[in-house]
Design a protein around this motif. Structure first.
Motif, PDB file in Angstrom:
ATOM      1  N   PRO A 261     -18.625 -10.336   6.211  1.00 13.42           N
ATOM      2  CA  PRO A 261     -17.723  -9.636   7.250  1.00 13.42           C
ATOM      3  C   PRO A 261     -16.187  -9.902   7.267  1.00 13.42           C
ATOM      4  O   PRO A 261     -15.524  -9.051   7.710  1.00 13.42           O
ATOM      5  CB  PRO A 261     -18.291 -10.331   8.482  1.00 13.42           C
ATOM      6  N   LEU A 262     -15.929 -10.938   6.531  1.00 13.43           N
ATOM      7  CA  LEU A 262     -14.152 -11.134   6.432  1.00 13.43           C
ATOM      8  C   LEU A 262     -13.545 -10.101   5.647  1.00 13.43           C
ATOM      9  O   LEU A 262     -12.395 -10.167   5.389  1.00 13.43           O
ATOM     10  CB  LEU A 262     -14.127 -12.559   5.944  1.00 13.43           C
ATOM     11  N   ASP A 263     -14.332  -9.156   4.787  1.00 14.79           N
ATOM     12  CA  ASP A 263     -13.866  -8.390   4.090  1.00 14.79           C
ATOM     13  C   ASP A 263     -13.805  -6.937   4.808  1.00 14.79           C
ATOM     14  O   ASP A 263     -13.771  -5.912   4.111  1.00 14.79           O
ATOM     15  CB  ASP A 263     -14.749  -8.058   2.527  1.00 14.79           C
ATOM     16  N   PHE A 264     -14.037  -6.954   6.077  1.00 19.18           N
ATOM     17  CA  PHE A 264     -13.869  -5.696   6.891  1.00 19.18           C
ATOM     18  C   PHE A 264     -12.536  -5.047   6.719  1.00 19.18           C
ATOM     19  O   PHE A 264     -11.418  -5.585   6.636  1.00 19.18           O
ATOM     20  CB  PHE A 264     -13.973  -6.136   8.444  1.00 19.18           C
ATOM     21  N   GLY A 265     -12.704  -3.867   6.283  1.00 22.97           N
ATOM     22  CA  GLY A 265     -11.454  -3.117   5.771  1.00 22.97           C
ATOM     23  C   GLY A 265     -10.918  -3.205   4.618  1.00 22.97           C
ATOM     24  O   GLY A 265     -10.121  -2.650   3.998  1.00 22.97           O
ATOM     25  N   HIS A 266     -11.627  -4.033   3.525  1.00 19.42           N
ATOM     26  CA  HIS A 266     -11.223  -4.365   2.200  1.00 19.42           C
ATOM     27  C   HIS A 266     -11.916  -3.550   1.176  1.00 19.42           C
ATOM     28  O   HIS A 266     -11.034  -3.476   0.165  1.00 19.42           O
ATOM     29  CB  HIS A 266     -11.523  -5.879   2.088  1.00 19.42           C
ATOM     30  N   TRP A 267     -12.625  -2.627   1.496  1.00 21.73           N
ATOM     31  CA  TRP A 267     -13.216  -2.011   0.216  1.00 21.73           C
ATOM     32  C   TRP A 267     -12.367  -1.009  -0.018  1.00 21.73           C
ATOM     33  O   TRP A 267     -11.772  -0.776  -1.384  1.00 21.73           O
ATOM     34  CB  TRP A 267     -14.584  -1.324   0.513  1.00 21.73           C
ATOM     35  N   ALA A 268     -11.503  -0.541   0.796  1.00 20.87           N
ATOM     36  CA  ALA A 268     -10.443   0.368   0.579  1.00 20.87           C
ATOM     37  C   ALA A 268      -9.150  -0.013   0.506  1.00 20.87           C
ATOM     38  O   ALA A 268      -8.401   0.515  -0.586  1.00 20.87           O
ATOM     39  CB  ALA A 268     -10.494   1.549   1.933  1.00 20.87           C
ATOM     40  N   ALA A 269      -8.923  -1.199   1.087  1.00 26.86           N
ATOM     41  CA  ALA A 269      -7.829  -1.837   0.709  1.00 26.86           C
ATOM     42  C   ALA A 269      -7.567  -2.290  -0.757  1.00 26.86           C
ATOM     43  O   ALA A 269      -6.399  -1.968  -1.387  1.00 26.86           O
ATOM     44  CB  ALA A 269      -7.784  -3.118   1.353  1.00 26.86           C
ATOM     45  N   HIS A 270      -8.560  -2.991  -1.310  1.00 30.62           N
ATOM     46  CA  HIS A 270      -8.605  -3.185  -2.774  1.00 30.62           C
ATOM     47  C   HIS A 270      -8.133  -1.987  -3.665  1.00 30.62           C
ATOM     48  O   HIS A 270      -7.660  -1.998  -4.615  1.00 30.62           O
ATOM     49  CB  HIS A 270      -9.884  -4.083  -3.206  1.00 30.62           C
ATOM     50  N   LYS A 271      -8.916  -0.560  -3.267  1.00 29.38           N
ATOM     51  CA  LYS A 271      -8.682   0.315  -4.170  1.00 29.38           C
ATOM     52  C   LYS A 271      -7.163   1.038  -3.864  1.00 29.38           C
ATOM     53  O   LYS A 271      -6.826   1.378  -4.989  1.00 29.38           O
ATOM     54  CB  LYS A 271      -9.844   1.333  -3.776  1.00 29.38           C
ATOM     55  N   MET A 272      -6.880   0.845  -2.721  1.00 32.49           N
ATOM     56  CA  MET A 272      -5.725   1.581  -2.570  1.00 32.49           C
ATOM     57  C   MET A 272      -4.282   0.682  -3.240  1.00 32.49           C
ATOM     58  O   MET A 272      -3.477   1.152  -3.809  1.00 32.49           O
ATOM     59  CB  MET A 272      -5.122   1.587  -1.113  1.00 32.49           C
ATOM     60  N   GLU A 273      -4.685  -0.593  -3.124  1.00 29.00           N
ATOM     61  CA  GLU A 273      -3.879  -1.595  -3.900  1.00 29.00           C
ATOM     62  C   GLU A 273      -3.747  -1.146  -5.385  1.00 29.00           C
ATOM     63  O   GLU A 273      -2.629  -0.864  -6.169  1.00 29.00           O
ATOM     64  CB  GLU A 273      -4.147  -2.911  -3.979  1.00 29.00           C
ATOM     65  N   PHE A 274      -4.810  -0.893  -5.913  1.00 28.55           N
ATOM     66  CA  PHE A 274      -5.035  -0.534  -7.521  1.00 28.55           C
ATOM     67  C   PHE A 274      -4.301   0.850  -7.785  1.00 28.55           C
ATOM     68  O   PHE A 274      -3.475   1.032  -8.516  1.00 28.55           O
ATOM     69  CB  PHE A 274      -6.360  -0.440  -8.040  1.00 28.55           C
ATOM     70  N   MET A 275      -4.571   1.710  -6.760  1.00 33.14           N
ATOM     71  CA  MET A 275      -4.104   3.256  -6.976  1.00 33.14           C
ATOM     72  C   MET A 275      -2.573   3.168  -6.857  1.00 33.14           C
ATOM     73  O   MET A 275      -2.213   4.095  -7.118  1.00 33.14           O
ATOM     74  CB  MET A 275      -4.856   4.183  -5.859  1.00 33.14           C
ATOM     75  N   THR A 276      -2.069   2.447  -6.238  1.00 29.38           N
ATOM     76  CA  THR A 276      -0.465   2.431  -5.773  1.00 29.38           C
ATOM     77  C   THR A 276       0.060   1.454  -7.061  1.00 29.38           C
ATOM     78  O   THR A 276       1.408   1.170  -6.897  1.00 29.38           O
ATOM     79  CB  THR A 276      -0.222   1.957  -4.390  1.00 29.38           C
ATOM     80  N   ASN A 277      -0.689   0.877  -7.900  1.00 28.13           N
ATOM     81  CA  ASN A 277      -0.139   0.013  -8.844  1.00 28.13           C
ATOM     82  C   ASN A 277       0.461  -1.283  -8.145  1.00 28.13           C
ATOM     83  O   ASN A 277       1.601  -1.970  -8.532  1.00 28.13           O
ATOM     84  CB  ASN A 277       0.713   0.581  -9.870  1.00 28.13           C
ATOM     85  N   TYR A 278      -0.261  -1.628  -6.931  1.00 27.52           N
ATOM     86  CA  TYR A 278       0.201  -2.864  -6.304  1.00 27.52           C
ATOM     87  C   TYR A 278       1.548  -2.563  -5.633  1.00 27.52           C
ATOM     88  O   TYR A 278       2.018  -3.564  -5.205  1.00 27.52           O
ATOM     89  CB  TYR A 278      -0.114  -4.212  -7.155  1.00 27.52           C
ATOM     90  N   GLU A 279       1.970  -1.277  -5.437  1.00 28.57           N
ATOM     91  CA  GLU A 279       3.085  -1.326  -4.683  1.00 28.57           C
ATOM     92  C   GLU A 279       2.772  -1.681  -3.051  1.00 28.57           C
ATOM     93  O   GLU A 279       3.681  -2.107  -2.453  1.00 28.57           O
ATOM     94  CB  GLU A 279       3.691  -0.079  -4.715  1.00 28.57           C
ATOM     95  N   LEU A 280       1.887  -1.298  -2.969  1.00 29.59           N
ATOM     96  CA  LEU A 280       1.176  -1.914  -1.428  1.00 29.59           C
ATOM     97  C   LEU A 280       0.956  -3.513  -1.334  1.00 29.59           C
ATOM     98  O   LEU A 280       0.370  -3.663  -2.083  1.00 29.59           O
ATOM     99  CB  LEU A 280       0.062  -0.975  -0.968  1.00 29.59           C
ATOM    100  N   ARG A 281       1.575  -3.956  -0.335  1.00 27.81           N
ATOM    101  CA  ARG A 281       1.221  -5.323  -0.170  1.00 27.81           C
ATOM    102  C   ARG A 281      -0.313  -5.491   0.489  1.00 27.81           C
ATOM    103  O   ARG A 281      -0.864  -4.422   0.831  1.00 27.81           O
ATOM    104  CB  ARG A 281       1.830  -6.079   0.966  1.00 27.81           C
ATOM    105  N   HIS A 282      -1.067  -6.600   0.020  1.00 25.56           N
ATOM    106  CA  HIS A 282      -2.518  -6.682   0.425  1.00 25.56           C
ATOM    107  C   HIS A 282      -2.687  -6.223   2.043  1.00 25.56           C
ATOM    108  O   HIS A 282      -3.639  -5.635   2.232  1.00 25.56           O
ATOM    109  CB  HIS A 282      -3.014  -8.240   0.075  1.00 25.56           C
ATOM    110  N   GLY A 283      -1.770  -7.026   2.641  1.00 26.23           N
ATOM    111  CA  GLY A 283      -1.888  -6.952   3.985  1.00 26.23           C
ATOM    112  C   GLY A 283      -1.726  -5.382   4.631  1.00 26.23           C
ATOM    113  O   GLY A 283      -2.307  -4.861   5.556  1.00 26.23           O
ATOM    114  N   GLU A 284      -0.660  -4.647   3.898  1.00 25.31           N
ATOM    115  CA  GLU A 284      -0.565  -3.533   4.422  1.00 25.31           C
ATOM    116  C   GLU A 284      -1.909  -2.493   4.111  1.00 25.31           C
ATOM    117  O   GLU A 284      -2.153  -1.482   4.541  1.00 25.31           O
ATOM    118  CB  GLU A 284       0.678  -2.850   3.399  1.00 25.31           C
ATOM    119  N   ALA A 285      -2.341  -2.796   2.765  1.00 19.46           N
ATOM    120  CA  ALA A 285      -3.588  -1.879   2.491  1.00 19.46           C
ATOM    121  C   ALA A 285      -4.653  -2.301   3.305  1.00 19.46           C
ATOM    122  O   ALA A 285      -5.453  -1.304   3.632  1.00 19.46           O
ATOM    123  CB  ALA A 285      -3.907  -2.279   0.896  1.00 19.46           C
TER     124      ALA A 285
END
Length: 386
Positions: A261-285
């Protein structure tokens, strides 16, 4: 003769503490020296420091302060070296960073009765923890997180990791730190996006566990955006407390099951970080990932349109950009592939945490891809990319 299986079970007790202070390495601050002395008071303990270069740039006297502090407390502390490494998510993509720490451990004869002290943001803390965990099968680690996100979430857990095979946190360990020390002075020099981004982890834990905490965040959204330290300190404290309580009371501290449960919102966050070459901060993602999952929760009838809008309004008031970095059908497909990658990373049955009310988590084991695609479109229509 038939040999019967030999069975054995054992339990290991883990104890670690999170401390709060300011001016940790000021000569008059006794917290750090006492922490080391309490571990082994009869002889000096060898310490190797690893410092995020972003922290060094904002606090140019920090290495001198560390050296002076260790010299004053030399009956307790034996200082070796401070390694300075680049911060940000890219440090978790580099074998060179891990190798430099392992080389430092080896050359400075850091043993299992010594300490590696990691000072920096969540990515550096993560990577240093991984290196420390694999050196000598585990060198003791002290974490000194310097961002909101690392102080309230990533540094207070028991996980360490680096990225590999174009997947976030593919390599990692479960290795609780000896201690975590939150120094509020480091927050004063954060860029605005780093000040804000860590609040997403507090929103995450509030939405799945504590409606009253979410109300506090909502009521103080403007104050948080405006960098008022008192509400931020409360948000960090409460979020860290809930995170640590979940680890201890959740019954699965090393994530052997399929629910996280502590990964609520994280499946998409992790993918968006990779898709933006980590230009997104983790918290932003994570903020974008939460926005996407609560939008999906509304489309499948778990929460009302009013609750959805309230959640989005709170995040916007804090300063989050909730538009998704996907526009084409190909990009949306790539994003949705993150669901299966998330399942693969965790193993077992797909389990995605959503919410059925403010403060109430709701796990699902299937995702309607058509509705998730609609959620992407709905979110990007509301928060259109410039």
């Amino acid at each position: 003769m038939q040999l019967q299986p030999i069975k054995q079970s054992f339990q290991v007790q883990y104890d670690y503490q999170l401390y709060f202070t300011s001016g940790l390495f000021a000569l008059e601050n006794t917290l750090f020296a006492k922490l080391i002395a309490d571990y082994k008071g009869f002889e000096p303990v060898k310490l190797l420091f690893v410092l995020d270069d972003g922290v060094k740039n904002h606090h140019p006297e920090l290495i001198n302060q560390i050296e002076a502090y260790c010299k004053k407390n030399q009956q307790t502390i034996k200082y070796t070296i401070t390694l300075v490494l680049s911060g940000g998510e890219q440090v978790k993509n580099s074998d060179a960073a891990i190798d430099s720490i392992l080389k430092g451990v080896n050359e400075n004869k850091i043993c299992r009765h010594s300490f590696v002290v990691a000072i920096g943001g969540g990515a550096v803390i993560d990577m240093v923890g991984y290196a420390a965990a694999i050196a000598h099968r585990g060198v003791k680690l002290i974490r000194i997180p310097t961002t909101v996100l690392s102080q309230n979430d990533s540094a207070v857990g028991v996980k360490n990791s680096v990225n590999a095979f174009k997947k976030k946190n593919f390599l990692g360990t479960f290795a609780p730190p000896f201690a975590i020390i939150n120094d509020s002075d480091f927050l004063e020099t954060l860029e605005q996006r780093d000040w804000i981004s860590g609040i997403s982890e507090a929103i995450k834990v509030a939405l799945i566990k504590d409606k009253s905490f979410f109300k506090y965040i909502a009521d103080n959204a403007t104050a948080l955006k405006n960098r008022e330290m008192e509400p931020m300190q409360y948000v960090i404290y409460k979020c860290a407390e809930m995170h640590m309580h979940h680890i201890a009371q959740g019954g699965d501290p090393f994530e052997s099951g399929s629910s996280r449960p502590l990964d609520f919102g994280h499946w998409a966050a992790h993918k968006m970080e990779f898709m933006t070459n980590y230009e997104l901060r983790h918290g932003e993602a994570v903020a974008k990932g939460i926005a996407l999952d609560v939008t999906y929760a509304q489309l499948v009838g778990l929460i009302s349109e009013a609750d959805l809008q309230h959640i989005l309004d709170v995040m916007i008031a804090i300063g989050f950009d909730l538009s998704l970095p996907v526009q084409s059908a190909e990009q949306i497909t790539s994003l949705l592939n993150g669901i299966e990658e998330f399942r693969e990373h965790l193993g077992g049955q797909l389990t995605i945490t959503l919410i059925s009310d403010l403060g109430v988590k709701h796990d699902v084991h299937t995702i309607d891809m058509d509705l998730m695609t609609q959620a992407v479109s709905k979110l990007n229509h509301q928060f259109a990319l410039n």
